[in-house]
Design an enzyme around this catalytic site. Structure first.
Site, PDB file in Angstrom:
ATOM      1  N   ILE A  47      -5.609  -4.864  -7.898  1.00 24.03           N
ATOM      2  CA  ILE A  47      -4.492  -5.246  -8.844  1.00 24.03           C
ATOM      3  C   ILE A  47      -3.019  -5.140  -8.103  1.00 24.03           C
ATOM      4  CG2 ILE A  47      -4.008  -4.301 -10.649  1.00 24.03           C
ATOM      5  CD1 ILE A  47      -6.508  -3.059 -11.928  1.00 24.03           C
ATOM      6  N   GLU A  59     -12.905  -3.016  -4.357  1.00 22.28           N
ATOM      7  CA  GLU A  59     -13.935  -1.231  -4.036  1.00 22.28           C
ATOM      8  C   GLU A  59     -12.874  -0.350  -4.876  1.00 22.28           C
ATOM      9  OE1 GLU A  59     -12.293  -3.944  -2.084  1.00 22.28           O
ATOM     10  OE2 GLU A  59     -13.858  -4.151  -0.293  1.00 22.28           O
TER      11      GLU A  59
HETATM   12  N1  THU Z   1      -8.011  -6.226  -0.567  1.00 22.32           N
HETATM   13  C1  THU Z   1      -9.315  -5.490  -1.406  1.00 22.32           C
HETATM   14  O1  THU Z   1      -9.681  -5.590  -2.738  1.00 22.32           O
HETATM   15  N2  THU Z   1     -10.527  -5.409  -0.853  1.00 22.32           N
HETATM   16  C2  THU Z   1     -11.174  -5.268   0.131  1.00 22.32           C
HETATM   17  O2  THU Z   1     -11.019  -5.017   1.386  1.00 22.32           O
HETATM   18  C3  THU Z   1      -9.576  -6.392   0.999  1.00 22.32           C
HETATM   19  C4  THU Z   1      -7.892  -6.452   0.980  1.00 22.32           C
HETATM   20  C5  THU Z   1      -6.986  -6.842  -1.406  1.00 22.32           C
HETATM   21  C6  THU Z   1      -6.068  -5.939  -1.632  1.00 22.32           C
HETATM   22  C7  THU Z   1      -4.222  -6.940  -1.515  1.00 22.32           C
HETATM   23  O3  THU Z   1      -4.489  -7.335  -2.946  1.00 22.32           O
HETATM   24  C8  THU Z   1      -5.483  -8.239  -1.086  1.00 22.32           C
HETATM   25  O4  THU Z   1      -6.497  -8.406  -1.570  1.00 22.32           O
HETATM   26  C9  THU Z   1      -4.815  -8.923   0.183  1.00 22.32           C
HETATM   27  O5  THU Z   1      -5.042  -7.673   0.983  1.00 22.32           O
END
Ligand code: THU
Length: 133
Positions: A47, A59
């Site tokens: 988000i 996560e």
């Molecule tokens: N992101 C995640 O949701 N989990 C991760 O472990 C890696 C990165 C998201 C954060 C951001 O919204 C997008 O991926 C790009 O970095």
């Protein structure tokens, strides 16, 4: 359900959760699904926010939903991103997971659900926990 089917079901839940990602800035959608020790699943997506550091990863969304409903013991988490590369948790998420389940397993999936199974202890060796204080 045997263990392999549980892993596949957890990854499927993560793929479905990815559809709900709010990622207008990076355009990188992520889904996660955490399995508690009682076998229940909690899902989450990333988000984002116009104030970039306010965003939260998939996560931490999933684990926060679980903890806020009284769950604190986790066996496994599945993570999948919108790329052909298998998505591993970022550093902050590794630490966040370590707090509750240093022994947990992380299923790092690609957009189609193929995954590598990696122990959190391998992703975050010598993590900082309550006993470090
Ligand atoms: N992101 C995640 O949701 N989990 C991760 O472990 C890696 C990165 C998201 C954060 C951001 O919204 C997008 O991926 C790009 O970095």
């Amino acid at each position: 359900m045997d263990n392999e089917n549980k892993k596949a079901a957890l990854m499927k839940a993560a793929i479905e959760a990815k559809e709900l990602a709010y990622a207008p800035y990076s355009r990188f959608s992520v889904g996660a699904a955490v399995m508690c020790d009682d076998g229940t699943f909690y899902t989450g997506c990333n988000i984002e926010n116009a104030s970039y550091p306010c965003g939260i990863c998939a996560e931490r969304t999933a684990v926060s939903k679980a903890v806020s409903e009284g769950k604190r013991k986790f066996r496994m988490i599945a993570v999948t991103g919108s790329s052909a590369e298998k998505c591993t948790p970022c550093g902050i998420c590794r630490q966040f997971l370590y707090e509750f389940a240093p022994e947990m397993v992380v299923l790092c999936g690609d957009k189609d659900g193929a995954f590598d199974e990696i122990a959190l202890s391998e992703l975050l060796p010598r993590g900082f926990g309550a006993s470090s204080l």
